[in-house]
Design an enzyme around this catalytic site. Structure first.
Site: not given
Length: 237
Positions: A87-89
């Site tokens: 998720h995300s980074m």
């Protein structure tokens, strides 16, 4: 310290699912997920500078960190399928780990990326410095505002959070062949950081099957509604 750990060993599960947290995040973000994904043996990834690795210096090179994670996953290969979720980074770290495993001749069975722009897109909006990192975290809604107002909590998370955002801002996708595995991209319909077309661009990262799914919510939609159905589908590939 190990990069990955499971709290619910399931040697008979046909899939090993590795979950990569967001910037500033820790394995605790995925607490309880194993119970909902009983067809998998779920592993959480712990970056340096947080949780049980709090005393370590945070990583400064995303690709180098992913190679270390890939090395550990490959060393634990037991013939079962491997699926990565980030998720995300964490989506970029998972992608780089998938690329590393593919280069080692151990390609993953699937990659699920959430709340992230495709790796070839620019990241000029990465926040700078501690204040920028805290402001961005507050804007994205991934942390209890009361916690963010606590000086002790801020002091605890700032070193890793600031390093993660700097690492994210420095990341550039290398010139490499696309992945061979299926990729699923998830994006919240009100995510202020990732537009649907930026998530759709993940299609360029693979020559395998690609799916884009838009879900209700913002950047941290999965805090309230984890994408268990998508992960179950991805683990059946």
């Amino acid at each position: 310290m190990p990069w990955t750990r499971t709290t619910a060993p399931r040697a008979s599960a046909p899939v090993r699912l590795f979950c990569f947290p967001h910037a500033g995040g820790s394995p605790l973000f995925f607490r309880g997920w194993a119970a909902a994904l009983d067809g998998t043996e779920l592993y959480t990834v712990c970056y340096p500078g947080r949780a049980e690795r709090l005393g370590e210096e945070p990583s400064r090179d995303l690709r180098a960190m992913a190679r270390r994670i890939g090395e550990e996953i490959a060393a634990q290969d037991d013939g079962r399928r491997v699926v990565l979720f980030g998720h995300s980074m964490g989506a970029l770290v998972a992608y780089e780990t998938a690329a590393d495993l593919q280069e080692r001749g151990a390609p993953v069975a699937g990659l699920v990326v959430s709340g992230a722009r495709a790796p070839h897109l620019p990241r000029a909006d990465a926040p700078e410095g501690p204040e920028g990192a805290l402001r961005t975290l507050a804007e994205l809604g991934g942390t209890d505002p009361e916690l963010l107002a606590d000086p002790g909590f801020r002091e605890l998370i700032l070193p890793a959070l600031t390093a993660d955002f700097a690492m994210l801002g420095d990341y550039r996708q290398p010139d490499r062949p696309p992945l061979s595995c299926p990729v699923t991209a998830l994006v919240g319909d009100s995510d202020p950081r990732v537009a649907p077309e930026q998530a759709a661009a993940w299609q360029e990262a693979t020559r395998g099957a690609f799916r884009l799914r838009t879900v209700a919510g913002g950047h941290f939609y999965l805090a309230a509604e984890p994408p268990f159905d998508v992960l179950r589908d991805g683990c059946r590939v």
